[in-house]
Scaffold this active site. Structure first.
Site, PDB file in Angstrom:
ATOM      1  N   ALA A 340     -19.304 151.546  13.661  1.00  0.00           N
ATOM      2  CA  ALA A 340     -19.571 150.916  12.367  1.00  0.00           C
ATOM      3  C   ALA A 340     -18.422 151.166  11.404  1.00  0.00           C
ATOM      4  O   ALA A 340     -18.026 150.275  10.642  1.00  0.00           O
ATOM      5  CB  ALA A 340     -20.873 151.446  11.777  1.00  0.00           C
ATOM      6  N   TRP A 343     -15.529 149.016  12.402  1.00  0.00           N
ATOM      7  CA  TRP A 343     -15.799 147.613  12.063  1.00  0.00           C
ATOM      8  C   TRP A 343     -15.345 147.296  10.643  1.00  0.00           C
ATOM      9  O   TRP A 343     -14.891 146.192  10.364  1.00  0.00           O
ATOM     10  CB  TRP A 343     -17.298 147.337  12.214  1.00  0.00           C
ATOM     11  CG  TRP A 343     -17.701 145.971  11.765  1.00  0.00           C
ATOM     12  CD1 TRP A 343     -17.628 144.814  12.478  1.00  0.00           C
ATOM     13  CD2 TRP A 343     -18.254 145.608  10.488  1.00  0.00           C
ATOM     14  NE1 TRP A 343     -18.094 143.759  11.739  1.00  0.00           N
ATOM     15  CE2 TRP A 343     -18.479 144.219  10.509  1.00  0.00           C
ATOM     16  CE3 TRP A 343     -18.574 146.316   9.342  1.00  0.00           C
ATOM     17  CZ2 TRP A 343     -19.019 143.536   9.432  1.00  0.00           C
ATOM     18  CZ3 TRP A 343     -19.108 145.648   8.269  1.00  0.00           C
ATOM     19  CH2 TRP A 343     -19.329 144.271   8.310  1.00  0.00           C
ATOM     20  N   HIS A 344     -15.423 148.263   9.747  1.00  0.00           N
ATOM     21  CA  HIS A 344     -15.034 148.016   8.364  1.00  0.00           C
ATOM     22  C   HIS A 344     -13.526 147.953   8.190  1.00  0.00           C
ATOM     23  O   HIS A 344     -13.044 147.364   7.216  1.00  0.00           O
ATOM     24  CB  HIS A 344     -15.601 149.123   7.451  1.00  0.00           C
ATOM     25  CG  HIS A 344     -17.061 148.968   7.160  1.00  0.00           C
ATOM     26  ND1 HIS A 344     -18.036 149.592   7.896  1.00  0.00           N
ATOM     27  CD2 HIS A 344     -17.716 148.254   6.218  1.00  0.00           C
ATOM     28  CE1 HIS A 344     -19.228 149.282   7.414  1.00  0.00           C
ATOM     29  NE2 HIS A 344     -19.066 148.465   6.395  1.00  0.00           N
ATOM     30  N   GLY A 345     -12.755 148.578   9.074  1.00  0.00           N
ATOM     31  CA  GLY A 345     -11.309 148.551   8.922  1.00  0.00           C
ATOM     32  C   GLY A 345     -10.627 149.259  10.074  1.00  0.00           C
ATOM     33  O   GLY A 345     -11.252 150.019  10.822  1.00  0.00           O
ATOM     34  N   PHE A 527     -13.555 143.042   4.567  1.00  0.00           N
ATOM     35  CA  PHE A 527     -13.935 143.669   5.828  1.00  0.00           C
ATOM     36  C   PHE A 527     -14.166 142.617   6.903  1.00  0.00           C
ATOM     37  O   PHE A 527     -14.423 141.484   6.625  1.00  0.00           O
ATOM     38  CB  PHE A 527     -15.196 144.513   5.644  1.00  0.00           C
ATOM     39  CG  PHE A 527     -15.038 145.601   4.615  1.00  0.00           C
ATOM     40  CD1 PHE A 527     -13.912 146.403   4.617  1.00  0.00           C
ATOM     41  CD2 PHE A 527     -16.007 145.807   3.648  1.00  0.00           C
ATOM     42  CE1 PHE A 527     -13.767 147.407   3.677  1.00  0.00           C
ATOM     43  CE2 PHE A 527     -15.864 146.804   2.710  1.00  0.00           C
ATOM     44  CZ  PHE A 527     -14.740 147.605   2.725  1.00  0.00           C
TER      45      PHE A 527
END
Length: 527
Positions: A340, A343-345, A527
């Site tokens: 997770a 996934w954001h960066g 994102f």
């Protein structure tokens, strides 16, 4: 195109709504085509070349969906088709989001020569890629019975959720477009959706954007602030992100409601959470659900089967020993939250952010399993103080993790954390000087406010986040999807232009519109 722009409010939205309900009279298909067209215009306004990328992604996934549904009788073949389809989506996401970072890491290790060119990141690629992966998995599970290119395109591109969610399942949205009621204009949909949109707009423009400069200043030089300055920067960003995403979520649900569509609730006062488990049940709720469904549960099931084959206890019983807890809860949690974070960066700081939250969740689960029943406070006063302490601890933990979420790199995050730990000293709060200013009358008050704007903003926003009802509580007792109103709906919510509530909403809209010249992007757009 931004929800908080003059172009969207006074041109795009009226045209999209008017065309939708006008074409609905000619047939549902025309209204659906209109929504697809306007959604592509909405997406392509920032950079038209990415429209082809979005359209290509939809076409490729539509082909995969037809192959998956057509292979329902051969489960092995269907599994391989699904795996290839999911792999193609992940490859697209990797190319745009992580490839440059990988090349940079190889260059730092001396394994690659030459400059690394940045790749422009398409807006919302993480969200529409996750949406399409979920769609393929729903096809494999049999949730989607028939592949329709129009339905698939509308499902992915419907502009209220295209850029930053909520992350939807096909069964949540598309059956609504098969109902004639969805295309029928209703004043209640416009009043409820419009009110929710305006509340979200006010959160973004008046609250999130007001505290943003202080967060930007603090993270621009993370090695400079001392204790109070470092905490001020961290709290400023935490509150900016809170009201930014809360505002976006309200606006997305409100826009969908204007078109007669119900979205699932995606944000539910997470700073009122008394545990990190409760926090993730309230923050970006559809993403949490997605990660739990497609990452956590499959991993936990594999661990359970592995333990079962060896005759070891599984489930809650199997998690009561240190090794059992690590296998049954710890590993799946860290795996899910680590992904997770990534996934954001692409930076290492995002991975650390995910692992921090994974560790928080493991500690929270261990506490609930072991010590919580033994230290439960007695009496109403004790329970109330305990709740306050739990909310404060959860908020502080989230704020620390947000330092990695916002920092440009790990070194910047660690530098700010050093200041938050007091390793660079603790500056004076100037309490005596503040008291002298307040005693000087109106001029003194003006000087006090001018010197303490950031602190006053933080205190005010914390009071709103902890003490004020959220938009859904304000609007009355609705279903989680803001759909059919339950019994006992307040009279002031009804479509009555003479009510005082409409005046409040119009005033909020007016004040927000006066500040739209900034047109700051939503944080989750990156994102």
């Amino acid at each position: 195109m931004l929800f908080n722009s003059y172009l969207f409010l006074f041109l795009f939205l009226p045209v999209a709504l008017g065309g939708y309900y006008a074409l609905a009279a000619a047939g549902r298909r025309w209204a659906a085509l209109w929504l697809c067209l306007t959604s592509f215009v909405f997406y392509g306004w920032w950079n038209p070349r990415f429209v082809a990328l979005l359209a290509g992604s939809i076409l490729v996934n539509h082909v995969f969906s037809r192959l998956i549904i057509g292979s329902a009788a051969d489960k092995r073949r269907q599994w391989w088709i699904t795996a290839v389809g999911v792999g193609c989506n992940l490859a697209l996401l990797f190319h745009y989001k992580y490839f440059t970072t990988l090349l940079g890491a190889l260059a730092d290790l001396g394994l690659r020569a030459g400059p690394v060119q940045d790749i422009l990141l398409p807006l919302g690629i993480s969200f529409f890629t996750f949406t399409q992966i979920g769609y393929l998995l729903d096809c494999q599970a049999g949730t989607v019975k028939k592949a329709s290119l129009l339905n698939h395109t509308l499902f992915v591109t419907f502009f209220p959720h295209l850029i930053a969610g909520p992350v939807l399942h096909h069964k949540e949205m598309m059956p609504q477009f098969d109902q004639a009621e969805t295309y029928r204009f209703r004043a209640e949909n416009l009043s409820v959706g419009g009110t929710l949109f305006v509340i979200g707009l006010a959160k973004k423009v008046l609250l999130a954007d007001s505290i943003a400069p202080y967060a930007d200043a603090g993270f621009a030089a993370p090695g400079d602030p001392q204790f109070w300055g470092a905490w001020g920067a961290a709290l400023a960003y935490t509150l900016q992100l809170y009201f930014d995403f809360s505002g976006y979520s309200d606006m997305a649900l409100g826009l969908a409601k204007m078109f007669g569509v119900r979205f699932p609730l995606n944000f539910n006062s997470p700073f009122k959470a008394a545990s990190i488990i409760d926090y993730w049940a309230r923050w970006h709720m559809t993403l949490t659900r997605y990660l739990t469904t497609y990452l956590y549960y499959p991993m936990a099931m594999k661990v359970s089967r592995w333990r079962s084959r060896r005759g070891l206890p599984v489930g809650a019983v199997g998690s009561r020993t240190p090794l059992g807890f690590a296998l049954m809860i710890g590993w799946p949690t860290l795996y899910t939250m680590g992904l997770a974070g990534v996934w954001h960066g692409a930076g290492l700081q995002f991975f650390i952010y995910g692992l921090l939250h994974g560790s928080y969740l493991c500690i929270n689960h261990a506490w609930r399993i072991g010590l919580a029943p033994r230290v439960a406070p007695q009496g109403a006063r004790g329970r109330r103080l305990w709740l306050i302490a739990c909310v404060g601890l959860t908020f502080a933990s989230v704020t620390v993790a947000h330092v990695f979420f916002r920092a440009h790199d790990v070194q910047g995050a660690l530098a700010l954390l050093e200041g938050m730990a007091g390793l660079r000293g603790v500056e004076s709060l100037g309490v005596a000087q503040a008291a002298d200013l307040l005693a000087q009358g109106w001029a003194g008050w003006q000087a006090f406010v001018g010197r303490h704007v950031q602190a006053l903003l933080i205190v005010g926003l914390l009071a709103i986040a902890w003490g004020a009802p959220n938009a859904y509580q304000i609007l009355g007792r609705f279903s989680p999807a803001l759909g059919r109103v339950q019994e006992g709906r307040p009279a002031w919510l009804r479509w009555q232009p003479s009510t005082g509530w409409l005046v409040v909403v119009l005033l909020l809209l007016l004040v927000s519109v006066m500040n739209l010249h900034r047109e700051a992007r939503f944080l989750y757009f990156q994102f």
